[in-house]
Design an enzyme around this catalytic site. Sequence first.
Site, PDB file in Angstrom:
ATOM      1  N   GLN A 197       0.497  -1.325   0.373  1.00  0.00           N
ATOM      2  CA  GLN A 197       0.125  -0.134   0.422  1.00  0.00           C
ATOM      3  C   GLN A 197       1.182   1.118   0.344  1.00  0.00           C
ATOM      4  O   GLN A 197       1.860   1.500   0.422  1.00  0.00           O
ATOM      5  CB  GLN A 197      -0.801   0.259   1.558  1.00  0.00           C
ATOM      6  CG  GLN A 197      -2.053   0.887   0.765  1.00  0.00           C
ATOM      7  CD  GLN A 197      -2.930   1.256   2.592  1.00  0.00           C
ATOM      8  OE1 GLN A 197      -2.256   1.624   3.617  1.00  0.00           O
ATOM      9  NE2 GLN A 197      -4.065   0.942   1.879  1.00  0.00           N
TER      10      GLN A 197
ATOM     11  N   CYS B  98      -7.305   6.629   5.433  1.00  0.00           N
ATOM     12  CA  CYS B  98      -6.036   6.282   6.147  1.00  0.00           C
ATOM     13  C   CYS B  98      -6.582   8.012   7.366  1.00  0.00           C
ATOM     14  O   CYS B  98      -7.262   8.899   6.584  1.00  0.00           O
ATOM     15  CB  CYS B  98      -4.442   6.955   6.021  1.00  0.00           C
ATOM     16  SG  CYS B  98      -3.868   7.058   8.239  1.00  0.00           S
TER      17      CYS B  98
ATOM     18  N   ASP C 245     -15.478  -6.102  10.823  1.00  0.00           N
ATOM     19  CA  ASP C 245     -16.257  -6.365  11.698  1.00  0.00           C
ATOM     20  C   ASP C 245     -16.141  -7.173  11.487  1.00  0.00           C
ATOM     21  O   ASP C 245     -17.914  -7.494  12.069  1.00  0.00           O
ATOM     22  CB  ASP C 245     -17.674  -5.022  11.902  1.00  0.00           C
ATOM     23  CG  ASP C 245     -16.859  -3.240  13.268  1.00  0.00           C
ATOM     24  OD1 ASP C 245     -16.083  -3.272  13.636  1.00  0.00           O
ATOM     25  OD2 ASP C 245     -17.442  -2.221  12.286  1.00  0.00           O
TER      26      ASP C 245
ATOM     27  N   ARG D  16      -8.140  -6.113  12.579  1.00  0.00           N
ATOM     28  CA  ARG D  16      -8.515  -6.862  13.982  1.00  0.00           C
ATOM     29  C   ARG D  16      -8.696  -7.649  14.393  1.00  0.00           C
ATOM     30  O   ARG D  16      -7.957  -8.153  15.033  1.00  0.00           O
ATOM     31  CB  ARG D  16      -8.711  -5.336  14.575  1.00  0.00           C
ATOM     32  CG  ARG D  16      -8.781  -4.293  14.227  1.00  0.00           C
ATOM     33  CD  ARG D  16      -9.674  -2.724  14.689  1.00  0.00           C
ATOM     34  NE  ARG D  16     -10.681  -2.835  13.866  1.00  0.00           N
ATOM     35  CZ  ARG D  16     -11.885  -2.617  13.990  1.00  0.00           C
ATOM     36  NH1 ARG D  16     -11.825  -1.753  15.279  1.00  0.00           N
ATOM     37  NH2 ARG D  16     -13.150  -3.105  13.019  1.00  0.00           N
TER      38      ARG D  16
END
Length: 351
Positions: free
Chosen positions: A74, A104, A205, A228
């Site tokens: 990236q 970002c 999520d 995450r």
Amino acid sequence: MTDTPTPRPLPWREPTLLAPLEGVGHAVLRELVAAQGGLGMVCMEFLRIGRAPVHPPSLLNRIVRTAGLPLSVQLLGNHPGRLIEAAAVVAQSGAEVVDINLGCPVRRVVSKGAGAALLRDPDGLGALLCQVRSGVDGLLSAKIRTGFEDSSGVEAIGDAVASANLDFVTVHGRSRAQQYAGVADWRLIRQLKQQLSIPIVGNGDCWYAADVLRMERETGCDAVMVGRPALRNPWIFSQAAALRAGRPPTAPGGNDVLSYLERAAAAYGEMSPDRPRLVTGRLKELVRYLGRAVPDDGAFIHEALRTPDTSALLQVAARRVAPRCAEELDLGAEGHLGLERSGSVQLNPDP
Ligand SMILES: Cc1cc2nc3c(=O)[nH]c(=O)nc-3n(C[C@H](O)[C@H](O)[C@H](O)COP(=O)(O)O)c2cc1C
């Protein structure tokens, strides 16, 4: 009307990708996660590309492939010429994909007009992406949030991306203003999938392996990127692959978590043999995520973060986590304890 270019084969092996995770997802961690199996592609964290000419040796140094897996690198910047120079270096490294960071949220990045700031002006964004596209022969993608202040301009952002003939786009279902709050809005991923003809990677999520398959079903996305949740449960990729293949997914228990931490300690120790405090710090970063799967009101995290060194940290894990069986940890593929709040197209993510 111009002809639509023939789509090129997509690089991933399995349609579940490891997200870029700046500051946490460095090469050692990527190897550890990949070793659990089921991962389709590794996406490296951003490399900042400023206005100064690109220095190929230092850029090449920072590009680290995970053995046996396709790699996306990236780039974070807004200068088309420099992004093209950097993309050439990425191609030289053998990486399969050049990805442009359009998400970002950090102030010092946004204040320089890079990352999520580029979403504020879809016309300018389209022009930038077209320029970069014209200088990049290989696979080129972008990773977007759904807007800057809010997601009302998501359609125009989709048009900007489409105008540049990118090979695919990754959509994190949150605006910049949302940072990481609330729950990712999978409805916007579905909306962009319906709007655009290029492949869409959905993101946000998918805390359990079952969520990965559900996001595919609910949004129609072509692949799912996991960030995450992979730090919390490094088995999520192998579990998703198993669910997809109709095989029983692995059910990690406390001993598996301990041995993962021990392997992490060994790998970080090898990387920085003279910096034991750095190794302990890295392990504590991991514990903040892994500990979320332990239903003990944060006791493991609390105690582990206060240990003075790696050996003491591993002892806490041996005492507090290792004795737990799979049912006593929130690492099941279906989320049997449901400690995390996963996304859904049915959820209204607004508070
Ligand atoms: C610590 C951290 C670092 C991140 N670094 C990057 C990054 O370098 N580039 C990027 O596009 N997204 C980055 N992200 C965003 C994630 O890639 C991902 O889009 C986001 O966490 C939502 O996905 P998840 O719910 O699967 O974590 C970062 C997120 C976190 C928590």
